[in-house]
Design an enzyme around this catalytic site. Structure first.
Site, short mmCIF file in Angstrom:
data_model
loop_
_atom_site.label_atom_id
_atom_site.label_comp_id
_atom_site.label_asym_id
_atom_site.label_seq_id
_atom_site.Cartn_x
_atom_site.Cartn_y
_atom_site.Cartn_z
N CYS A 116 0.82 -1.22 0.00
CA CYS A 116 0.00 0.00 0.00
C CYS A 116 0.85 1.26 0.00
O CYS A 116 0.36 2.34 -0.34
CB CYS A 116 -0.92 0.00 1.21
N HIS A 257 -3.82 6.91 2.92
CA HIS A 257 -4.14 5.61 2.33
C HIS A 257 -5.52 5.19 2.83
O HIS A 257 -5.83 5.30 4.01
CB HIS A 257 -3.07 4.60 2.75
N ASN A 287 -10.05 -0.75 -0.07
CA ASN A 287 -8.60 -0.61 -0.04
C ASN A 287 -8.03 -1.09 -1.37
O ASN A 287 -8.08 -2.28 -1.67
CB ASN A 287 -8.06 -1.44 1.14
O1 UT7 Z 1 -3.68 -1.53 3.65
C1 UT7 Z 1 -2.76 -2.25 4.38
C2 UT7 Z 1 -2.96 -2.13 5.81
N1 UT7 Z 1 -4.16 -2.82 6.20
C3 UT7 Z 1 -4.86 -2.34 7.15
O2 UT7 Z 1 -4.54 -1.30 7.63
C4 UT7 Z 1 -6.02 -3.16 7.67
C5 UT7 Z 1 -6.06 -3.01 9.15
N2 UT7 Z 1 -7.07 -3.79 9.81
C6 UT7 Z 1 -8.39 -3.53 9.77
O3 UT7 Z 1 -8.85 -2.71 8.99
C7 UT7 Z 1 -9.28 -4.22 10.78
O4 UT7 Z 1 -8.48 -4.90 11.71
C8 UT7 Z 1 -10.29 -5.24 10.16
C9 UT7 Z 1 -11.38 -4.47 9.44
C10 UT7 Z 1 -9.59 -6.18 9.23
C11 UT7 Z 1 -10.96 -6.02 11.28
O5 UT7 Z 1 -11.58 -5.14 12.23
P1 UT7 Z 1 -11.31 -5.35 13.78
O6 UT7 Z 1 -12.14 -4.34 14.48
O7 UT7 Z 1 -9.81 -5.28 14.02
O8 UT7 Z 1 -11.88 -6.78 14.07
P2 UT7 Z 1 -11.15 -8.07 14.68
O9 UT7 Z 1 -10.22 -8.66 13.70
O10 UT7 Z 1 -10.65 -7.75 16.04
O11 UT7 Z 1 -12.38 -9.06 14.83
C12 UT7 Z 1 -13.49 -8.76 15.69
C13 UT7 Z 1 -14.56 -9.80 15.47
C14 UT7 Z 1 -14.05 -11.23 15.49
O12 UT7 Z 1 -15.02 -12.06 16.09
P3 UT7 Z 1 -14.90 -12.48 17.65
O13 UT7 Z 1 -13.60 -13.20 17.76
O14 UT7 Z 1 -14.91 -11.20 18.42
O15 UT7 Z 1 -16.10 -13.34 17.85
C15 UT7 Z 1 -13.97 -11.59 14.03
O16 UT7 Z 1 -14.08 -12.97 13.79
O17 UT7 Z 1 -15.18 -9.61 14.19
C16 UT7 Z 1 -15.16 -10.86 13.48
N3 UT7 Z 1 -15.07 -10.56 12.05
C17 UT7 Z 1 -16.13 -10.33 11.27
N4 UT7 Z 1 -17.46 -10.34 11.53
C18 UT7 Z 1 -18.29 -10.06 10.52
C19 UT7 Z 1 -13.93 -10.43 11.30
N5 UT7 Z 1 -14.26 -10.13 10.03
C20 UT7 Z 1 -15.63 -10.07 9.99
C21 UT7 Z 1 -16.55 -9.81 8.97
N6 UT7 Z 1 -17.87 -9.80 9.26
N7 UT7 Z 1 -16.17 -9.53 7.70
#
Ligand code: UT7
Length: 335
Positions: A116, A257, A287
């Site tokens: 990115c 970004h 993204n």
């Molecule tokens: O461009 C390069 C750099 N990339 C980035 O900067 C991306 C950075 N990361 C993010 O944008 C975020 O971390 C995500 C959007 C990928 C995830 O959001 P988060 O708030 O960090 O969620 P998490 O990974 O902590 O997951 C929270 C919960 C989990 O469930 P439990 O364990 O709490 O039951 C996940 O399994 O959300 C669940 N989950 C989803 N639920 C519904 C993860 N993905 C999804 C989904 N739909 N698509």
């Protein structure tokens, strides 16, 4: 010859027609529009056609940038394409294919891989080449067909990424007020496993096992990446502003970004940015990795919001891990 300054002369972008909405993704994986919008700010992303390659999109964006710069394509003496979804792993370079599509057959052309951060990394190269006097017109492109490495059964990644391309022409200018002020680009390979496409490569060469184990798809430690992104970007932007004695409130256009609205908001708030300073496209494109910043600059330009001499602050973060920031005026040629 007078000292050369590297002027950001023009911007162009290409956005594929096909839209992938959150409602479409609800039918593919266990997710919801509400979750995606709340956690990322993304409503839809664009997906390239099956027969549309990264170089096709890059060439389309480049044509717009070249036309807006008012130069002939054969005046370009360097093409740098930032991508992690090249037409071919790993040769020929996508930049060579773009050159051919633009009808330029005798030009230095190569790709860079900084995920990115790729477009801002390319900007640092363009600045160095132009200021050293080695090149006069440098075409930099960020182009990605991320849909080619996304596993559409993995809800943690497939909701995030989209396809597209952006391009800019950086040319030599004798006017110091038109020059790119500063670019900072950095990396820390100790976080390499935060964002990785495990195959194909020398570690996991092409094999049936690599395909069966899904190693050709992008993998991300989303939450860890998120936290590190907010901290690193905030520090990096504060440092480039302090080094150049510019206050965040004096920047007309903060163009981050477009990975996640929450990251943009957290960094913007930490810098004390007003909403009207921050350029947002994440809701409509998701993204798009190296294409994200030039696509956002192009959106601002096409909405009539970017004018000669106005300062842009870019910041980005991605696989590597890499990060980068830049301060530069928009400097279209004044006839
Ligand atoms: O461009 C390069 C750099 N990339 C980035 O900067 C991306 C950075 N990361 C993010 O944008 C975020 O971390 C995500 C959007 C990928 C995830 O959001 P988060 O708030 O960090 O969620 P998490 O990974 O902590 O997951 C929270 C919960 C989990 O469930 P439990 O364990 O709490 O039951 C996940 O399994 O959300 C669940 N989950 C989803 N639920 C519904 C993860 N993905 C999804 C989904 N739909 N698509």
């Amino acid at each position: 010859m007078a000292q050369a300054f590297a002027a950001f002369r023009s911007i162009g972008a290409y956005v594929p027609e096909k839209r992938l909405s959150n409602a479409d993704l609800e039918k593919m994986v266990d997710t919801s529009d509400e979750w995606i919008v709340k956690r990322t700010g993304i409503k839809e992303r664009r997906i390239a056609e099956r027969d549309e390659s990264t170089s096709d999109m890059g060439a389309k964006a480049a044509r717009v940038a070249i036309e807006r710069a008012g130069i002939n394509a054969d005046e370009i003496d360097l093409i740098v394409c930032a991508t992690v979804t090249p037409d071919f792993f790993n040769m020929p370079a996508t930049a060579c294919l773009i050159a051919e599509k633009l009808g330029i057959n005798n030009v230095q052309a190569f790709d860079i891989s900084a995920a990115c951060s790729g477009f801002v990394y390319a900007l640092s190269l363009a600045k160095a080449f132009v200021e050293s006097g080695m090149k006069r017109h440098v075409l930099i492109i960020g182009a990605e067909k991320f849909s080619s490495i996304v596993d559409y059964s993995d809800r943690t990644t497939c909701i995030l990424f989209g396809d597209g391309a952006g391009a800019a022409l950086i040319s030599a200018s004798e006017n110091p007020d038109e020059g790119i002020v500063d670019v900072h680009a950095s990396a820390d390979g100790s976080y390499a496993d935060f964002l990785v496409t495990p195959a194909p490569g020398s570690v996991n060469p092409c094999s049936h096992e690599a395909i069966e184990q899904g190693l050709c798809y992008v993998k991300m430690k989303g939450n860890e990446t998120f936290k590190l992104a907010v901290k690193t970007l905030t520090n990096d932007v504060k440092s480039i502003l302090a080094k150049n004695k510019i206050e965040a409130s004096d920047i007309p256009h903060f163009i981050p970004h477009q990975a996640n609205y929450r990251i943009i908001k957290a960094v913007g708030d930490a810098l004390g940015m007003r909403e009207d300073q921050v350029v947002l496209t994440v809701h409509k494109y998701g993204n798009t990795s190296a294409a994200s910043i030039p696509m956002a600059i192009n959106d601002l330009y096409e909405c009539g919001g970017l004018h000669y001499g106005e300062l842009m602050l870019l910041d980005t973060f991605g696989g590597g891990l890499t990060w980068a920031s830049a301060l530069l005026p928009f400097a279209p040629a004044q006839n």
